[in-house]
Design a protein around this motif. Structure first.
Motif, PDB file in Angstrom:
ATOM      1  N   THR A  59       8.112   8.657 -37.602  1.00 18.39           N
ATOM      2  CA  THR A  59       8.463   9.270 -36.316  1.00 18.39           C
ATOM      3  C   THR A  59       9.517  10.345 -36.569  1.00 18.39           C
ATOM      4  N   PRO A  60       9.234  11.592 -36.156  1.00 18.82           N
ATOM      5  CA  PRO A  60      10.246  12.630 -36.333  1.00 18.82           C
ATOM      6  C   PRO A  60      11.418  12.397 -35.378  1.00 18.82           C
ATOM      7  N   ILE A  61      12.642  12.476 -35.944  1.00 15.86           N
ATOM      8  CA  ILE A  61      13.829  12.260 -35.099  1.00 15.86           C
ATOM      9  C   ILE A  61      14.798  13.442 -35.161  1.00 15.86           C
ATOM     10  N   GLY A  62      14.487  14.442 -35.977  1.00 12.88           N
ATOM     11  CA  GLY A  62      15.358  15.605 -36.043  1.00 12.88           C
ATOM     12  C   GLY A  62      14.932  16.577 -37.122  1.00 12.88           C
ATOM     13  N   PHE A  63      15.761  17.598 -37.288  1.00 13.55           N
ATOM     14  CA  PHE A  63      15.547  18.610 -38.315  1.00 13.55           C
ATOM     15  C   PHE A  63      16.849  18.849 -39.053  1.00 13.55           C
ATOM     16  N   VAL A  64      16.732  19.219 -40.318  1.00  7.29           N
ATOM     17  CA  VAL A  64      17.876  19.692 -41.094  1.00  7.29           C
ATOM     18  C   VAL A  64      17.407  20.979 -41.774  1.00  7.29           C
ATOM     19  N   ASP A  65      18.248  22.015 -41.676  1.00  3.11           N
ATOM     20  CA  ASP A  65      17.846  23.352 -42.089  1.00  3.11           C
ATOM     21  C   ASP A  65      18.785  23.974 -43.104  1.00  3.11           C
ATOM     22  N   LEU A  66      18.212  24.802 -43.943  1.00  2.00           N
ATOM     23  CA  LEU A  66      18.936  25.784 -44.731  1.00  2.00           C
ATOM     24  C   LEU A  66      18.521  27.134 -44.156  1.00  2.00           C
ATOM     25  N   ARG A  87      24.173   7.120 -35.685  1.00  3.61           N
ATOM     26  CA  ARG A  87      23.623   5.902 -36.274  1.00  3.61           C
ATOM     27  C   ARG A  87      23.445   6.031 -37.788  1.00  3.61           C
ATOM     28  N   GLY A  88      23.999   7.105 -38.381  1.00  4.09           N
ATOM     29  CA  GLY A  88      23.945   7.276 -39.823  1.00  4.09           C
ATOM     30  C   GLY A  88      22.776   8.106 -40.334  1.00  4.09           C
ATOM     31  N   PHE A  89      21.817   8.419 -39.467  1.00  4.32           N
ATOM     32  CA  PHE A  89      20.645   9.175 -39.910  1.00  4.32           C
ATOM     33  C   PHE A  89      21.017  10.602 -40.307  1.00  4.32           C
ATOM     34  N   ALA A  90      21.896  11.229 -39.570  1.00  2.00           N
ATOM     35  CA  ALA A  90      22.297  12.603 -39.878  1.00  2.00           C
ATOM     36  C   ALA A  90      23.019  12.665 -41.218  1.00  2.00           C
ATOM     37  N   LYS A  91      23.891  11.711 -41.479  1.00  5.90           N
ATOM     38  CA  LYS A  91      24.628  11.708 -42.747  1.00  5.90           C
ATOM     39  C   LYS A  91      23.663  11.529 -43.911  1.00  5.90           C
ATOM     40  N   GLU A  92      22.733  10.613 -43.784  1.00  7.12           N
ATOM     41  CA  GLU A  92      21.758  10.403 -44.855  1.00  7.12           C
ATOM     42  C   GLU A  92      20.931  11.672 -45.083  1.00  7.12           C
ATOM     43  N   ALA A  93      20.471  12.304 -44.003  1.00  5.43           N
ATOM     44  CA  ALA A  93      19.673  13.523 -44.125  1.00  5.43           C
ATOM     45  C   ALA A  93      20.489  14.654 -44.730  1.00  5.43           C
ATOM     46  N   LEU A  94      21.744  14.804 -44.291  1.00  5.70           N
ATOM     47  CA  LEU A  94      22.593  15.866 -44.817  1.00  5.70           C
ATOM     48  C   LEU A  94      22.910  15.635 -46.292  1.00  5.70           C
ATOM     49  N   ASP A  95      23.185  14.409 -46.681  1.00  9.99           N
ATOM     50  CA  ASP A  95      23.418  14.098 -48.097  1.00  9.99           C
ATOM     51  C   ASP A  95      22.191  14.454 -48.940  1.00  9.99           C
TER      52      ASP A  95
END
Length: 148
Positions: A59-66, A87-95
């Protein structure tokens, strides 16, 4: 991005509540979004950007971009659907993005611009090693350099 991401991309890009976080403040047509998806595999040196879907159990929950790639440097942006924030998802994706940017495409500098009152984003980026380098008006500018 793949063609099945169209509905989610439309939902995020055309949500006026999200326009405060990005540079573009316009509604995109399905044709514009499909063109964007079709060109999403273009090398960052040509396209000047990459967008990745943040996926949770298919399930898509967001985007992370360069974005704004220039001379091994790029801006970073991230957005999650509201009920998945803090909920920690952004930190995991950003890492993961940081690792990918430095190790796989050999970037040496990542940066972001965050509104002074966007405390969640400031906390996220500083937790991932970004350092405040300047403040101008209502924006704070953060940088993360690749380790040598």
């Amino acid at each position: 991005l793949i063609s099945s991401d169209l509905d989610f991309l439309r939902k995020i890009e055309n949500n006026t509540d999200n326009w405060q976080f990005g540079g573009e403040k316009k509604e995109y047509s399905d044709n514009e979004l499909l063109d964007y998806i079709l060109n999403s595999n273009t090398d960052i040196k040509l396209a000047k950007q990459y967008r990745f879907v943040i996926d949770l159990n298919a399930t898509p929950i967001g985007f992370v971009d360069l974005f704004n790639y220039v001379d091994r440097s790029a801006g970073v942006g991230i957005i999650l659907v509201e009920n998945y924030r803090n909920r920690g998802f952004a930190k995991e994706a950003l890492d993961l993005l940081i690792h990918y940017a430095f190790k796989n495409i050999n970037l040496v500098r990542l940066y972001c611009n965050i509104a002074k009152d966007n405390f969640s984003s400031i906390k996220l980026f500083t937790a991932c090693g970004f350092e405040l380098v300047k403040q101008e008006g209502q924006l704070q500018y953060f940088v993360k350099l690749a380790k040598k």
